[in-house]
Design an enzyme around this catalytic site. Sequence first.
Site, PDB file in Angstrom:
ATOM      1  N   TYR A  33       0.839  -1.194   0.000  1.00  0.00           N
ATOM      2  CA  TYR A  33       0.000   0.000   0.000  1.00  0.00           C
ATOM      3  C   TYR A  33       0.870   1.237   0.000  1.00  0.00           C
ATOM      4  CZ  TYR A  33       0.881   0.820   4.997  1.00  0.00           C
ATOM      5  OH  TYR A  33       1.473   1.090   6.214  1.00  0.00           O
ATOM      6  N   LYS A 147       6.490  -1.883   1.972  1.00  0.00           N
ATOM      7  CA  LYS A 147       5.287  -1.331   2.615  1.00  0.00           C
ATOM      8  C   LYS A 147       4.139  -2.334   2.462  1.00  0.00           C
ATOM      9  CE  LYS A 147       3.062   3.198   3.237  1.00  0.00           C
ATOM     10  NZ  LYS A 147       3.543   3.429   4.613  1.00  0.00           N
ATOM     11  N   GLU A 179      11.792   2.117  14.379  1.00  0.00           N
ATOM     12  CA  GLU A 179      10.936   3.192  13.871  1.00  0.00           C
ATOM     13  C   GLU A 179       9.640   3.196  14.663  1.00  0.00           C
ATOM     14  OE1 GLU A 179      10.122   2.349   9.735  1.00  0.00           O
ATOM     15  OE2 GLU A 179      10.000   0.199  10.156  1.00  0.00           O
ATOM     16  N   LEU A 203      11.246   1.020   7.047  1.00  0.00           N
ATOM     17  CA  LEU A 203      10.670   1.521   5.809  1.00  0.00           C
ATOM     18  C   LEU A 203      11.400   2.797   5.388  1.00  0.00           C
ATOM     19  CD1 LEU A 203       8.201   1.068   3.826  1.00  0.00           C
ATOM     20  CD2 LEU A 203       7.076   2.883   5.134  1.00  0.00           C
TER      21      LEU A 203
END
Length: 280
Positions: A33, A147, A179, A203
């Site tokens: 996505y 992702k 993260e 990411l």
Amino acid sequence: MSRIVFVNGSYVPFEEANISIMDRGFLFADGIYEVSAVVNGKLVDNEAHMARLDRCLKEIDIVNPYSYEQWIEIEKELVKRNELKEGCVYMQVTRGAAERDFSYDKSIKPTVVAFTQVKNIVNNPAAETGGKAISVEDIRWARRDIKSVGLLAQVFAKQAAKEAGAVEALMVQDGYVTEGGSSTAFIIAGDKIITRPLSRAILPGITRLTVMRLANEKNLTIEERLFTLEEAFAADEAFITSATTFVMPIVSIDGKQVGSGKPGPLTKRLRALYLEMAGA
């Protein structure tokens, strides 16, 4: 007026949108996505988001169903039809629908859905006061640079943050912050803006990239290295970045005050630079 969404080439009312129960995104989280912010009816940082979408599709062996120009047309049409002024466009591509089997036939036609969401990004109250964060163990898979729609670990993290009254959960592995649940984590020590370097462990954040570019243009010091949770506790400032928060100050972690307990001057400067870039 019903929200208009995009499903496999058609713009339809939200209530009429449907996909197969055999869709591999539903059965296996076999898809990716992307999210692009919208400010004043305009897409923000969109070229980089489209590049990441294309890269992630290649990583999981799905042929991109649309060209760059076609994706832009879809996004802009959704913004127009929904009269979106501020918020985001969500796009998802899965491998498609087929009889349930772990392996797949490369001839399967991908499923594509996209929709808009209204969000208060520019004047988010938490950006003025600063938000709280908690830490959680990072239990995700090894390809976090993709992702993926497989987000159960992030669901756990974000729910824990919500129940703690926090805006984000900082994920930690082997003592080091990786993260946020849906963001890139930064700390500031003195005049150094510190964030983890890119790898398969995180990411490659689009907002992260732009914030670092803006900082470099202003001759601010960026240091890409691993940092521990203890360093985050002791930092002068901390913040997170994402497409739907831009630059969000973090003023406490696990109940420990960060710096002055208020959004710091460097974080506020970076947020102002990003807002200016976004045309806010």
